[in-house]
Write a protein that holds these residues in place. Structure first.
Motif, PDB file in Angstrom:
ATOM      1  N   SER A   1       1.224  -5.012  -5.538  1.00 48.64           N
ATOM      2  CA  SER A   1       0.603  -3.825  -4.973  1.00 48.64           C
ATOM      3  C   SER A   1      -0.903  -4.044  -4.930  1.00 48.64           C
ATOM      4  N   LEU A   2      -1.531  -3.628  -3.832  1.00 50.35           N
ATOM      5  CA  LEU A   2      -2.980  -3.751  -3.728  1.00 50.35           C
ATOM      6  C   LEU A   2      -3.699  -2.642  -4.488  1.00 50.35           C
ATOM      7  N   TRP A   3      -2.969  -1.589  -4.856  1.00 46.03           N
ATOM      8  CA  TRP A   3      -3.607  -0.478  -5.543  1.00 46.03           C
ATOM      9  C   TRP A   3      -4.138  -0.882  -6.917  1.00 46.03           C
ATOM     10  N   LEU A   4      -3.435  -1.777  -7.624  1.00 47.67           N
ATOM     11  CA  LEU A   4      -3.903  -2.202  -8.947  1.00 47.67           C
ATOM     12  C   LEU A   4      -5.229  -2.961  -8.856  1.00 47.67           C
ATOM     13  N   PRO A   5      -5.351  -4.036  -8.036  1.00 47.53           N
ATOM     14  CA  PRO A   5      -6.652  -4.704  -7.937  1.00 47.53           C
ATOM     15  C   PRO A   5      -7.748  -3.822  -7.345  1.00 47.53           C
ATOM     16  N   ILE A   6      -7.402  -2.903  -6.442  1.00 51.27           N
ATOM     17  CA  ILE A   6      -8.412  -1.977  -5.927  1.00 51.27           C
ATOM     18  C   ILE A   6      -8.974  -1.139  -7.075  1.00 51.27           C
ATOM     19  N   GLY A   7      -8.099  -0.618  -7.928  1.00 48.35           N
ATOM     20  CA  GLY A   7      -8.548   0.168  -9.073  1.00 48.35           C
ATOM     21  C   GLY A   7      -9.377  -0.651 -10.048  1.00 48.35           C
ATOM     22  N   MET A   8      -8.942  -1.875 -10.333  1.00 47.10           N
ATOM     23  CA  MET A   8      -9.677  -2.739 -11.257  1.00 47.10           C
ATOM     24  C   MET A   8     -11.058  -3.077 -10.710  1.00 47.10           C
ATOM     25  N   HIS A   9     -11.120  -3.374  -9.424  1.00 50.48           N
ATOM     26  CA  HIS A   9     -12.386  -3.727  -8.774  1.00 50.48           C
ATOM     27  C   HIS A   9     -13.351  -2.545  -8.839  1.00 50.48           C
ATOM     28  N   PHE A  10     -12.826  -1.351  -8.525  1.00 53.33           N
ATOM     29  CA  PHE A  10     -13.667  -0.154  -8.584  1.00 53.33           C
ATOM     30  C   PHE A  10     -14.142   0.099 -10.011  1.00 53.33           C
ATOM     31  N   GLY A  11     -13.224   0.035 -10.967  1.00 52.97           N
ATOM     32  CA  GLY A  11     -13.572   0.310 -12.351  1.00 52.97           C
ATOM     33  C   GLY A  11     -14.644  -0.622 -12.890  1.00 52.97           C
ATOM     34  N   TRP A  12     -14.517  -1.906 -12.575  1.00 52.55           N
ATOM     35  CA  TRP A  12     -15.495  -2.892 -13.036  1.00 52.55           C
ATOM     36  C   TRP A  12     -16.856  -2.615 -12.406  1.00 52.55           C
ATOM     37  N   ASN A  13     -16.911  -2.482 -11.067  1.00 52.51           N
ATOM     38  CA  ASN A  13     -18.184  -2.282 -10.380  1.00 52.51           C
ATOM     39  C   ASN A  13     -18.864  -0.972 -10.782  1.00 52.51           C
ATOM     40  N   PHE A  14     -18.069   0.096 -10.894  1.00 50.68           N
ATOM     41  CA  PHE A  14     -18.664   1.386 -11.230  1.00 50.68           C
ATOM     42  C   PHE A  14     -19.173   1.395 -12.670  1.00 50.68           C
ATOM     43  N   SER A  15     -18.441   0.757 -13.560  1.00 50.97           N
ATOM     44  CA  SER A  15     -18.896   0.639 -14.936  1.00 50.97           C
ATOM     45  C   SER A  15     -20.196  -0.158 -14.997  1.00 50.97           C
ATOM     46  N   GLU A  16     -20.238  -1.254 -14.267  1.00 50.58           N
ATOM     47  CA  GLU A  16     -21.393  -2.152 -14.270  1.00 50.58           C
ATOM     48  C   GLU A  16     -22.640  -1.480 -13.685  1.00 50.58           C
TER      49      GLU A  16
ATOM     50  N   LEU B   1       0.832  -1.206   0.000  1.00 50.94           N
ATOM     51  CA  LEU B   1       0.000   0.000   0.000  1.00 50.94           C
ATOM     52  C   LEU B   1       0.867   1.256   0.000  1.00 50.94           C
ATOM     53  N   ALA B   2       2.052   1.142  -0.539  1.00 48.34           N
ATOM     54  CA  ALA B   2       2.978   2.273  -0.561  1.00 48.34           C
ATOM     55  C   ALA B   2       2.372   3.444  -1.335  1.00 48.34           C
ATOM     56  N   PRO B   3       2.455   4.660  -0.785  1.00 46.78           N
ATOM     57  CA  PRO B   3       1.907   5.829  -1.491  1.00 46.78           C
ATOM     58  C   PRO B   3       2.598   6.081  -2.833  1.00 46.78           C
ATOM     59  N   HIS B   4       3.913   5.791  -2.892  1.00 42.41           N
ATOM     60  CA  HIS B   4       4.652   6.003  -4.135  1.00 42.41           C
ATOM     61  C   HIS B   4       4.149   5.046  -5.214  1.00 42.41           C
ATOM     62  N   GLY B   5       3.673   5.584  -6.291  1.00 37.25           N
ATOM     63  CA  GLY B   5       3.160   4.764  -7.388  1.00 37.25           C
ATOM     64  C   GLY B   5       1.708   4.370  -7.230  1.00 37.25           C
ATOM     65  N   ALA B   6       1.061   4.809  -6.154  1.00 36.79           N
ATOM     66  CA  ALA B   6      -0.332   4.424  -5.924  1.00 36.79           C
ATOM     67  C   ALA B   6      -1.255   5.011  -6.995  1.00 36.79           C
ATOM     68  N   ALA B   7      -1.100   6.305  -7.287  1.00 34.21           N
ATOM     69  CA  ALA B   7      -1.998   6.975  -8.236  1.00 34.21           C
ATOM     70  C   ALA B   7      -1.980   6.336  -9.623  1.00 34.21           C
ATOM     71  N   PRO B   8      -0.783   6.085 -10.225  1.00 35.94           N
ATOM     72  CA  PRO B   8      -0.800   5.456 -11.560  1.00 35.94           C
ATOM     73  C   PRO B   8      -1.345   4.026 -11.539  1.00 35.94           C
ATOM     74  N   ARG B   9      -1.110   3.285 -10.444  1.00 32.74           N
ATOM     75  CA  ARG B   9      -1.628   1.913 -10.369  1.00 32.74           C
ATOM     76  C   ARG B   9      -3.149   1.910 -10.238  1.00 32.74           C
ATOM     77  N   VAL B  10      -3.680   2.790  -9.388  1.00 32.24           N
ATOM     78  CA  VAL B  10      -5.133   2.881  -9.247  1.00 32.24           C
ATOM     79  C   VAL B  10      -5.757   3.321 -10.563  1.00 32.24           C
ATOM     80  N   THR B  11      -5.162   4.309 -11.201  1.00 33.41           N
ATOM     81  CA  THR B  11      -5.680   4.814 -12.474  1.00 33.41           C
ATOM     82  C   THR B  11      -5.671   3.728 -13.544  1.00 33.41           C
ATOM     83  N   ALA B  12      -4.553   3.009 -13.641  1.00 34.75           N
ATOM     84  CA  ALA B  12      -4.459   1.919 -14.614  1.00 34.75           C
ATOM     85  C   ALA B  12      -5.506   0.845 -14.323  1.00 34.75           C
ATOM     86  N   GLY B  13      -5.680   0.537 -13.044  1.00 34.30           N
ATOM     87  CA  GLY B  13      -6.668  -0.461 -12.656  1.00 34.30           C
ATOM     88  C   GLY B  13      -8.077  -0.036 -13.033  1.00 34.30           C
ATOM     89  N   ILE B  14      -8.411   1.226 -12.776  1.00 34.37           N
ATOM     90  CA  ILE B  14      -9.747   1.727 -13.116  1.00 34.37           C
ATOM     91  C   ILE B  14      -9.979   1.643 -14.618  1.00 34.37           C
TER      92      ILE B  14
END
Length: 295
Positions: free
Chosen positions: A210-225, A88-101
């Motif tokens: 990193s947990l940020w990537l699956p968090i972003g993917m999970h959010f992106g899928w659910n919000f899209s759906e 859950l490191a803050p460094h790199g969190a934003a691009p990983r979450v964005t990519a996941g979404i």
């Protein structure tokens, strides 16, 4: 705290730190408890909140819940594993979450596009903006809470103990089973969500560490759906920007459980999971399937 109590606490901490099975229980039970209790509490309070204020209530309470879950997980890692919370490191969190979404949005959009081209979208109309905040809140809560529990605790700790393949199977089965508690849940839906989301999100963590990537993917899928297309999300109805109704064979549309139970969604998710799995293996992130000691 007296000296004897302090010694017992130190002994418990060492025991949990040493044995993977103990760590798995100590991590998972509090996370699961907060996930369930918070959702029930938020739903109960929401009924007492004026309808016009409910979107803001859901947003504020979900942000508080997400912060609490992130704090608890971080505390558990530091206290019992004696290390920085690198996943859950803050460094790199934003691009990983964005990519996941982006991946999550793209995945579900591709599923719906396939169903539309196949003639299985029976009805679609503009649903308005009213439900976007509520759907975004629901997606955020599910993404943060479920990823910390199923990928951060269950998958990660089991992987350290039994290897990636075993952890993938166990966490996917538990993830699918947990969704069996949802309204309109079906056996096919439970199996499908375990195979598609349970496998895909675990491999996303394995590939990125990193947990940020699956968090972003999970959010992106659910919000899209739910938020964008207003389809049924894991058995629960939603109100999105567009209201889409599917009509056709259950194995293609997912029936009452929603598109997540569709073979189309399963295929799309497994294709991406395979690509991420190959990447994980090449990066030597895939741990061999060896029965290690629980210590």
């Amino acid at each position: 705290m007296n000296k004897e109590s302090e010694q017992h606490l130190v002994g418990f901490r060492r025991f949990v730190s040493r044995f993977s099975i103990a760590r798995l229980i100590v991590f998972s039970v509090p996370l699961f408890a907060i996930l369930v209790v918070s959702q029930l509490l938020m739903q109960s309070v929401a009924h007492a909140v004026p309808v016009s204020a409910r979107p803001l209530w859901w947003l504020a309470s979900t942000l508080l819940y997400a912060a609490a879950m992130l704090w608890l997980y971080s505390f558990q890692v530091r206290y019992f594993e004696h290390r920085p919370v690198s996943e859950l490191a803050p460094h790199g969190a934003a691009p990983r979450v964005t990519a996941g979404i982006i991946v999550g949005l793209g995945l579900f959009s591709s599923v719906l596009a396939f169903l539309y081209l196949g003639g299985y979208v029976d009805h679609a109309q503009f649903g308005g903006f009213a439900g976007l905040t509520t759907q975004a809140s629901a997606s955020l809560g599910a993404a943060v809470g479920e990823e910390l529990l199923f990928r951060g605790a269950i998958f990660r700790i089991t992987e350290e103990w039994l290897g990636t393949t075993a952890a993938l199977i166990i966490s996917a089965v538990l993830f699918g089973a947990a969704h069996g508690l949802n309204s309109s849940a079906t056996l096919i839906g439970v199996i499908a969500i375990g195979l598609e989301a349970g496998v895909l999100l675990a491999i996303a963590y394995s590939a990125s560490r990193s947990l940020w990537l699956p968090i972003g993917m999970h959010f992106g899928w659910n919000f899209s759906e739910g938020g964008l297309f207003g389809t049924t999300v894991s058995g629960g109805r939603s109100h999105g920007l567009v209201s889409v109704t599917l009509e056709g064979p259950v194995y293609l549309t997912g029936g009452a459980f929603g598109p997540e139970a569709s073979i189309v969604a399963l295929a799309a998710c497994l294709i991406v999971a395979t690509a991420l799995g190959i990447y994980s293996v090449r990066r030597r992130h895939w741990r061999p399937w060896l029965l290690r000691s629980a210590a």
